[in-house]
Structures are given as C-alpha cells and as structure tokens.
Design an enzyme around this catalytic site. Structure first.
Site, mmCIF file in Angstrom:
data_model
loop_
_atom_site.group_PDB
_atom_site.id
_atom_site.type_symbol
_atom_site.label_atom_id
_atom_site.label_comp_id
_atom_site.label_asym_id
_atom_site.label_seq_id
_atom_site.Cartn_x
_atom_site.Cartn_y
_atom_site.Cartn_z
ATOM 1 N N PRO A 24 17.110 20.211 8.469
ATOM 2 C CA PRO A 24 17.701 18.849 7.954
ATOM 3 C C PRO A 24 17.479 18.982 6.502
ATOM 4 C CG PRO A 24 15.707 18.788 9.570
ATOM 5 C CD PRO A 24 15.919 20.180 9.440
ATOM 6 N N LYS A 25 18.277 18.243 5.757
ATOM 7 C CA LYS A 25 18.526 18.212 4.272
ATOM 8 C C LYS A 25 17.643 16.956 3.604
ATOM 9 C CE LYS A 25 21.333 18.657 0.398
ATOM 10 N NZ LYS A 25 20.702 18.255 -0.711
ATOM 11 N N ILE A 26 16.501 17.313 2.988
ATOM 12 C CA ILE A 26 15.614 16.171 2.639
ATOM 13 C C ILE A 26 16.216 15.559 1.269
ATOM 14 C CG2 ILE A 26 13.288 15.780 1.918
ATOM 15 C CD1 ILE A 26 13.476 16.871 4.737
ATOM 16 N N GLU A 168 20.423 12.610 5.147
ATOM 17 C CA GLU A 168 21.202 13.278 4.045
ATOM 18 C C GLU A 168 22.206 14.041 4.673
ATOM 19 O OE1 GLU A 168 21.100 14.462 -0.686
ATOM 20 O OE2 GLU A 168 19.765 14.942 0.525
ATOM 21 N N GLY A 169 21.842 15.108 5.641
ATOM 22 C CA GLY A 169 22.666 15.856 6.106
ATOM 23 C C GLY A 169 22.147 17.248 6.553
#
Length: 287
Positions: A24-26, A168-169
């Site tokens: 997961p993009k933080i 976020e992505g």
C-alpha cells in the site's frame, strides 16, 4: 547517518507480476531513521533533519544500530484514514510545547518498508526479499513503529482494495531489487489512485506557467481551488492563450484574471480539508 532514499518511477496502470511484491502507498512523508551508538537522528528525503518533530520515535531505540527507510503517517482517529495534512501539521511544528501537544492530538506512526544498515553492515546491495526478512525479525521499540504489509504478484487486486478504501495507491517492487541510493529506478514503481475533478480556468500566472482553477460554490459564485502547473502540453498552452485574450477581466501583481468560461479536467491526489485541489495535473479541456 543520512542515506539518500531510492525513488520510484510511475507506472502507467496497475499490473500483476510474480516477480514483484506490492505494498500500500502511504500518504505521508518519507523519513530516514538513523541510529548510531544509540543516538537517533531523523531525516527527510532531502536531508533535512526533523528529529525534534517526532519524539515518539526519536526517543525510542533499537537494540542494535540501524538505518531504516519508511514513511511518517497520521491516522485520523475518527475516520481511520491516513491524512497528509495532519502529517504536515506535525512536520511544520517546531516549538517544543506545540510538538508535545501534537503528540497527543495527532500521534504519528513510522511505517517502515526497508532496512539499509543493520549491526554496522550495509544492506543496500542485498536483494529486497533478504532485506524484508531482516525487517520481519526486528523487535520494534514501541507502538509508534510499524512494518508495511505486502502481497506477492497480485498488484491489480491490491490496487482495487486501495481504490475501495480511497487510499493513495500501490508501490510495486522487484523482489530481487537492490537499494539504489539516491536514484529513481524502474525496479520500484508507484501506481497512484487519482481522483478526477472538473474545474473552470479563471486566470493565469504572469511570471511562470500556471493556470488558476476555480469551482462553483453552492450559491453559484466561483471560488479559487488551486493552480494547475503540470500535465499541460505545448499544444494545450497554445490553444488556451489563443482564445483567452477577449476573456480578460483584470490583473494583479501575480495573476491575469479571466472570465471562467474554459473548462478543464484535472487529476488530483484528493481534496484538502480547505476545499483545495491537491497536486492538480491537467488531463484535458472539456467542451
């Protein structure tokens, strides 16, 4: 010890590949945690020291000297959503009393995704999965430290989960990638979960390029929502400046203002709490 972090390239779309892991993009800010002889220093990706802003992790220590790469995150206690603006509130606080107050109202988590040095050894040339194995064996100093989860191969499925949660992505990383200090590399790629918005162009910058974006309010009036500086091709610029002159209504030191008749679609990270476009990128004109 500051180590300039490895940077990501941008993937065109979500993808799945068994040679990659997906994290997961933080939505926070990059942070290098450096512990030497039990002395902890914290650095942003641009080598700005920010040790005093985050006492929750600066006053904690591992049993061995270590250098870590990760992200500072703030979770809204009401929604459970990671909030970039809250992180910026923490980062911008300098006075000791303000920092102490924010540790209670906006506590941070340091989300670790790589280990660069451990027990005096440089790990940057080891494959990513070896570094992940070392990370998995770390005893974290307190509850303000966490380790990023990942899945193997299933990038599109993880991206769909991030979309569903409005996160976020995703970050895709080659399993065999070494840590390329201070370089942007295709071995690590980010896939952003963009949000799209339609705006009116209500002005343009005088000194450098930038289009003023506005959106209608509930009362039907226009309010400024940000400045578009990225994603505009020379063809789009030529089209805009070719028709905008009759629409000019006034100017000040920084902007020329125009009637909001030209519409555009932008992609953004999200809307800020103040109702502004975060990181708007032009995609197309709307006819």
């Amino acid at each position: 010890m500051f180590i300039s972090p490895m940077l990501l390239e941008t993937a065109a779309a979500p993808f799945s590949d068994s040679r990659y892991i997906y994290e997961p993009k933080i939505d926070g800010h990059r942070l290098i945690y450096s512990q030497e002889s039990a002395n902890v220093k914290l650095y942003t990706r641009h080598n700005n020291e920010c040790t005093r802003q985050y006492p929750e992790i600066a006053n904690a220590a591992f049993t061995q000297d270590i250098v870590l790469d990760g992200e500072i995150a703030c979770v809204d206690p009401l929604t459970g959503v990671i909030e970039f603006e809250s992180v910026m509130s923490r980062f911008q606080a300098r006075r000791a009393d303000k920092v102490r107050q924010l540790t209670q109202t906006l506590p941070i988590t340091y989300v670790i995704f790589d280990v660069l040095r451990y027990k005096g050894e440089d790990l940057s040339n080891r494959p990513l999965m070896e570094r992940k194995e070392i990370m998995a064996g770390l005893a974290l100093p307190n509850a303000h430290f966490g380790v990023i989860p990942y899945v193997e191969g299933a990038g599109e499925a993880l991206f769909a989960q991030m979309q569903a949660r409005a996160m976020e992505g995703v970050v895709a990383k080659r399993k065999d990638s070494v840590y390329e200090i201070g370089r942007r590399s295709a071995q690590w790629q980010k896939i952003i979960n963009w949000t799209y918005a339609d705006v009116y162009l209500s002005g343009y910058k005088k000194a450098e390029f930038g289009w003023l974006a506005s959106v209608p309010t509930d009362s039907g009036r226009m309010r400024t929502a940000g400045v578009i500086e990225f994603g505009v091709s020379p063809t789009h610029k030529k089209a805009f400046y070719g028709v905008v002159k009759p629409l000019i209504t006034g100017e000040d030191r920084d902007f020329v203002y125009v009637e909001p008749r030209i519409r555009a679609r932008v992609k953004i990270r999200n809307w800020t709490r103040a109702g502004m476009l975060r990181s708007p990128v032009f995609t197309e004109f709307i006819v």
